[in-house]
Design a protein around this motif. Structure first.
Motif, short mmCIF file in Angstrom:
data_model
loop_
_atom_site.label_atom_id
_atom_site.label_comp_id
_atom_site.label_asym_id
_atom_site.label_seq_id
_atom_site.Cartn_x
_atom_site.Cartn_y
_atom_site.Cartn_z
N ASN A 188 -15.94 11.20 -109.03
CA ASN A 188 -14.97 10.73 -110.03
C ASN A 188 -15.49 9.25 -110.45
O ASN A 188 -15.23 8.45 -109.29
N VAL A 189 -15.46 8.67 -111.61
CA VAL A 189 -15.85 7.41 -111.83
C VAL A 189 -15.00 7.03 -112.98
O VAL A 189 -14.55 7.76 -113.67
N SER A 190 -14.87 5.69 -113.16
CA SER A 190 -14.53 5.09 -114.35
C SER A 190 -15.60 4.47 -115.40
O SER A 190 -16.65 4.22 -115.08
N CYS A 191 -15.05 4.69 -116.90
CA CYS A 191 -16.01 4.23 -117.85
C CYS A 191 -15.34 3.00 -118.48
O CYS A 191 -14.29 3.16 -118.96
N VAL A 192 -15.93 1.96 -118.34
CA VAL A 192 -15.49 0.83 -119.22
C VAL A 192 -16.19 0.91 -120.57
O VAL A 192 -17.14 0.73 -120.91
N ARG A 193 -15.26 1.19 -121.49
CA ARG A 193 -15.66 1.63 -122.91
C ARG A 193 -16.09 0.22 -123.58
O ARG A 193 -15.60 -0.94 -123.16
N THR B 96 -11.26 -0.80 -122.96
CA THR B 96 -10.28 0.13 -122.20
C THR B 96 -11.01 0.96 -121.15
O THR B 96 -12.44 1.05 -121.38
N ILE B 97 -10.54 1.51 -120.31
CA ILE B 97 -11.22 2.35 -119.23
C ILE B 97 -10.66 4.00 -119.07
O ILE B 97 -9.40 4.12 -119.41
N LYS B 98 -11.73 4.57 -118.88
CA LYS B 98 -11.39 6.32 -118.82
C LYS B 98 -12.00 6.79 -117.52
O LYS B 98 -13.38 6.34 -117.60
N GLN B 99 -11.22 7.56 -116.93
CA GLN B 99 -11.92 7.95 -115.71
C GLN B 99 -12.45 9.63 -116.09
O GLN B 99 -11.87 10.15 -116.95
N PHE B 100 -13.49 9.90 -115.20
CA PHE B 100 -14.01 11.54 -115.66
C PHE B 100 -14.87 11.74 -114.43
O PHE B 100 -14.91 10.98 -113.46
N ARG B 101 -15.20 12.93 -114.25
CA ARG B 101 -16.06 13.41 -113.43
C ARG B 101 -17.46 13.58 -113.70
O ARG B 101 -17.67 14.21 -114.80
N GLU C 35 -21.73 1.20 -122.80
CA GLU C 35 -20.53 1.37 -121.76
C GLU C 35 -21.19 1.28 -120.28
O GLU C 35 -22.25 1.44 -120.06
N THR C 36 -20.24 0.99 -119.37
CA THR C 36 -20.63 0.91 -118.21
C THR C 36 -19.71 2.00 -117.06
O THR C 36 -18.56 1.74 -117.03
N LEU D 30 -20.85 -4.47 -117.46
CA LEU D 30 -21.92 -5.03 -117.85
C LEU D 30 -22.26 -5.44 -119.09
O LEU D 30 -21.76 -5.09 -119.89
N PRO D 31 -23.01 -6.56 -119.47
CA PRO D 31 -23.20 -7.34 -120.74
C PRO D 31 -23.41 -6.06 -121.61
O PRO D 31 -24.37 -5.19 -121.35
N ILE D 32 -22.58 -5.90 -122.93
CA ILE D 32 -22.82 -5.00 -123.82
C ILE D 32 -24.30 -4.93 -124.43
O ILE D 32 -24.69 -6.16 -124.74
#
Length: 604
Positions: free
Chosen positions: A236-241, A245-250, A286-287, A297-299
């Motif tokens: 399970n990780v997070s995605c910094v959009r 905003t942050i969204k978690q997914f597997r 996205e990171t 990370l820088p976009i």
């Protein structure tokens, strides 16, 4: 195993993909009994047919205990957004330059992106086996280009390797007789000169997709380099959009690359290039981070589209005859699906049956159309238009760097035509009966220029252009075709008699037996006005024998038009109808009387 990440960059047709083929073959990546084709890396049909790379490809080889990840990049400026993002995935580049052509517009474009990203360059002079090589001059051109683009001292001290990718030979010496059938000098150069990636595996995870892929089973796939940490399947990780905003997914699937295969792996570490699936709307820039340790990370910057055209449902009398997918819903689904993997493409609804599709250039959009046509879609598209922006209160349009190579005896007409289209000459050089012209020109001035250019240079001209910048709008530019067209006023099959009667009026695009409808463009008029003509006309049958009765009608060959030529050819009151089997050009208003009234109002 130590890693090296390297991209191969070059102008179109300077031999990038052929070089990658040889590196793969000679590094022992394939089994001896594996059947290999030419241009291994170009996987889709259009790439193979046209001999161009459209999408960046990732591959990897093992050599002397090193894992070398190689990214084969597109050379066309229309796909330049990919080149720019790839620079964030690698630590060095192989700049491939043709030993005869030397530095070209896209050489400048791709090298500029590499130097801006601060990666280590190695220069590969390719095609040294050609009899017309000018290796010393080309090396001087490359050095001048590095200086002009502001390379630092370390970048200016670039190593050089000489190869003939087509023959699979290379050498560190410019003397062609020293070429040996091996790619070891190139691979050794990569190992010795390109730095290893940062392999900070103990920090929290940071991974940024720079490229996208898509498949129907797992949806969007993000491809990039792991900047820090370790990534595992099912983690399970997070995605910094992009909006913060942050969204978690597997992570459902994790892929590595080897040879031409994408291989499922269980985990990967900092420095490796991998592909991940699990977030259906993952986006470039996205990171992906460890949960609770989110640090973006820088976009990555994505080049904006510069050209747009309207795609609409086919409403011609022949609609639905050939295509499998003809409805507005199917067209929209397919266009949206394309934006899932092509971040440079933008689609927005225009009305219920049409969409405005924006891309990086005519080639970018025509390849999308060609792919859709082969998949069984029917549609109509309008003339491409440049995207105008307001910058600091002024209306601005895209400008391009244009480079042409033309035979000496055709220079006059080309210079005159470019002057009318708003071009400004920067440079002009002669080289053995060939003249090289460098221009800055509004993109608007290049729309519809290709057909004229090929006619003026009798097919011998070479044209290359690449987006430069947005500048204030130029004054009136001739972007429309000068000559009018011959438009069918009847439905039916073209007859040899009907076409024979019209031969002195212009050049035909169709031959006898070709089915036409009212409003369809069947030829080019000799004059500037459009002419409604009857190509289905049959010879009157009488019972009187005439002396010339048995003369067979001998027609000139019609002009064959490809998709690109059709898109280039049409004016703003015309469309190209595209079906799986045919391209037809037509007027937007099909009815002859209505069209005449509309033209009279417009001109009145």
């Amino acid at each position: 195993m130590e890693i090296r990440n390297v991209a191969i960059i070059a102008h179109v047709d300077h031999g990038k993909t052929t070089l990658v083929d040889e590196l793969l073959k000679q590094s022992g990546t394939f089994r001896d009994n594996e059947e290999l084709n030419e241009r291994l890396m170009d996987s889709n049909d259009i790439e193979k047919e046209r001999g161009i790379t459209i999408l960046a490809k990732t591959t990897a080889i093992n050599y002397k205990g090193y894992r070398i990840n190689i990214l084969d990049t597109p050379g066309h400026a229309d796909f330049g957004g990919e080149v720019e993002r790839i620079m964030h995935m690698v630590d060095g580049v192989l700049l491939v330059v043709d030993a005869y052509e030397g530095t070209m517009p896209q050489t400048r474009f791709v090298l500029k992106k590499a130097l801006e990203a601060g990666v280590k360059p190695i220069v590969v002079i390719n095609k040294v086996d050609k009899p017309s090589t000018r290796i010393d001059e080309v090396l001087d051109e490359v050095l001048e280009l590095f200086i002009e683009l502001g390379a630092d001292d370390e970048q200016l001290d670039f190593p050089v390797v000489y190869v003939s990718a087509i023959n699979g030979t290379s050498s560190l010496n410019k003397d062609v007789t020293t070429q040996k059938h091996t790619m070891d000098p190139v691979l050794d150069m990569i190992i010795n000169n390109i730095p290893a990636p940062s392999t900070d595996v103990n920090s929290p995870l940071q991974f940024q997709p720079a490229l996208l892929d898509y498949n129907d089973y797992v949806g969007r796939i993000g491809i990039g380099r792991i900047a820090k940490g370790t990534i595992k399947e099912n983690e399970n990780v997070s995605c910094v959009r992009l909006d913060g905003t942050i969204k978690q997914f597997r992570i459902q699937k994790l892929f590595g690359f080897f040879g031409l295969k994408r291989i499922e792996i269980k985990e990967a570490h900092a420095g490796e290039i991998v592909a991940i699936a699990g977030l259906p709307d993952i986006s470039v820039g996205e990171t992906i981070c460890t949960v609770g340790k989110e640090k973006a990370l820088p976009i990555l910057r994505i080049d904006e589209p510069t050209l747009q055209m309207t795609f609409s449902v086919n409403n011609s009398p022949f609609a639905g005859r050939e295509g499998k997918f003809v409805t507005a819903r199917k067209l929209e689904e397919r266009l949206i699906k394309e934006t899932q993997k092509d971040v440079s493409l933008k689609v927005k609804p225009n009305d219920t049956e049409s969409w405005i599709v924006s891309g990086r250039g005519e080639l970018h959009l025509s390849i999308l159309i060609e792919n859709m046509r082969r998949e069984g879609y029917e549609m109509q598209v309008s003339k491409p238009e440049v995207i105008v922006k307001e910058i600091d209160g002024a209306l601005c349009e895209p400008y391009e760097d244009l480079q042409l190579e033309v035979p000496e005896d055709t220079v006059g007409p080309v210079i005159e035509a470019l002057g009318i289209r708003g071009g400004t000459m920067i440079n002009m050089t002669n080289n053995q009966n060939q003249v090289r012209l460098n221009y800055t020109i509004p993109s608007r001035g290049l729309i519809g220029f290709m057909t004229d250019f090929m006619t003026m240079t009798k097919g011998y001209g070479i044209i290359n252009h690449t987006f430069k910048e947005y500048l204030p709008m130029a004054d009136s530019i001739v972007g429309e075709r000068k000559l009018g067209v011959l438009v069918s006023m009847e439905n039916g099959k073209a007859s040899a008699y009907g076409l024979g009667q019209l031969e002195d009026r212009g050049v035909m695009f169709i031959e006898p037996g070709f089915e036409v409808y009212e409003g369809m463009i069947v030829g080019e008029n000799n004059r500037e006005n459009d002419l409604a003509v009857n190509v289905v006309k049959q010879k009157q049958q009488t019972n009187t024998r005439s002396a010339g009765k048995d003369h067979t009608v001998v027609l000139k060959r019609p002009r064959k038009l490809s998709l690109e030529v059709c898109l280039d050819y049409i004016n703003s009151d015309e469309l190209v109808e595209i079906t799986p089997l045919n391209f037809r050009m037509r007027k937007k208003i099909l009815n002859t009387e209505e069209r005449k009234k509309f033209d009279a109002r417009k001109n009145g």
